[in-house]
Every structure is written in C-alpha cells, then in structure tokens.
Design a protein around this motif. Sequence first.
Motif, PDB file in Angstrom:
ATOM      1  N   CYS A 116      -5.339   0.275   5.330  1.00  0.00           N
ATOM      2  CA  CYS A 116      -5.355   1.736   5.241  1.00  0.00           C
ATOM      3  C   CYS A 116      -5.719   2.359   6.589  1.00  0.00           C
ATOM      4  N   VAL A 134       0.850  -1.201   0.000  1.00  0.00           N
ATOM      5  CA  VAL A 134       0.000   0.000   0.000  1.00  0.00           C
ATOM      6  C   VAL A 134       0.880   1.243   0.000  1.00  0.00           C
ATOM      7  N   TYR A 179      -6.485   8.648  -0.060  1.00  0.00           N
ATOM      8  CA  TYR A 179      -5.325   8.706   0.821  1.00  0.00           C
ATOM      9  C   TYR A 179      -4.083   9.204   0.110  1.00  0.00           C
ATOM     10  N   GLU A 213      -3.215   4.698   8.682  1.00  0.00           N
ATOM     11  CA  GLU A 213      -3.648   6.043   9.068  1.00  0.00           C
ATOM     12  C   GLU A 213      -3.448   6.255  10.570  1.00  0.00           C
ATOM     13  N   ILE A 239      -9.515   3.465  -1.587  1.00  0.00           N
ATOM     14  CA  ILE A 239      -9.313   2.050  -1.300  1.00  0.00           C
ATOM     15  C   ILE A 239      -9.583   1.215  -2.553  1.00  0.00           C
TER      16      ILE A 239
END
Length: 99
Positions: free
Chosen positions: A48, A10, A73, A52, A24
């Motif tokens: 995610c 990610v 994001y 975060e 996402i």
Amino acid sequence: MKPVDLENEVLLALRRAAGDTLTIAHLHRRLSSAAGEGPIWRQVASTCTRLERLGFIYIAAEEKVGDAWHPAYALTEAGRAAAHAARIQRHNASREVKA
C-alpha cells in the motif's frame, strides 16, 4: 506471491470495493483465505505504501480501530486504469490455462 502479483491483488480488491475505502486490515482479510494462506499483514502494508508513492492509491479517509486511527485507501484515476489492466491480465492468464 511476487510483489507485482500482490500489487495487482490490492488494486483489484480496491476496485471491487466499488468506491468504498479499505484499511490495510480489510485488504489483508480480503487477500487471505479462510485457512490463513496469503500475504502477511506487513507485506500488504508495504504494498500500500509503494502504491501510494506511485500515485495509484491515496488515503481517502481514516477509521478508528480501538484507540488508533488507520488510513483507509481508495483508487486514483491512474489506479483505476492499473486495476483494469490487472483484471485483463488475470482474465487472459485464466484463458491461457484453459486452452
């Protein structure tokens, strides 16, 4: 895929986005192969959320998808450093396999 591997993927996907924000759904698409292999959507969402909370990514924008708004994001400074470290780890691992 182990959670730490998914976190690294990610971070690397956001790093490759070069300043763009990714939802996402976009991350899930980038991490899955054409045959549909890869993490499930829920795993990407959970990762995610974890990243975060750790301060590696933040919600930089929101995108409207249908009738709903989805968070998009981006990397924080700490996230950029973690993504750089993940890239180096990947590079070193690929060198070990070749040797």
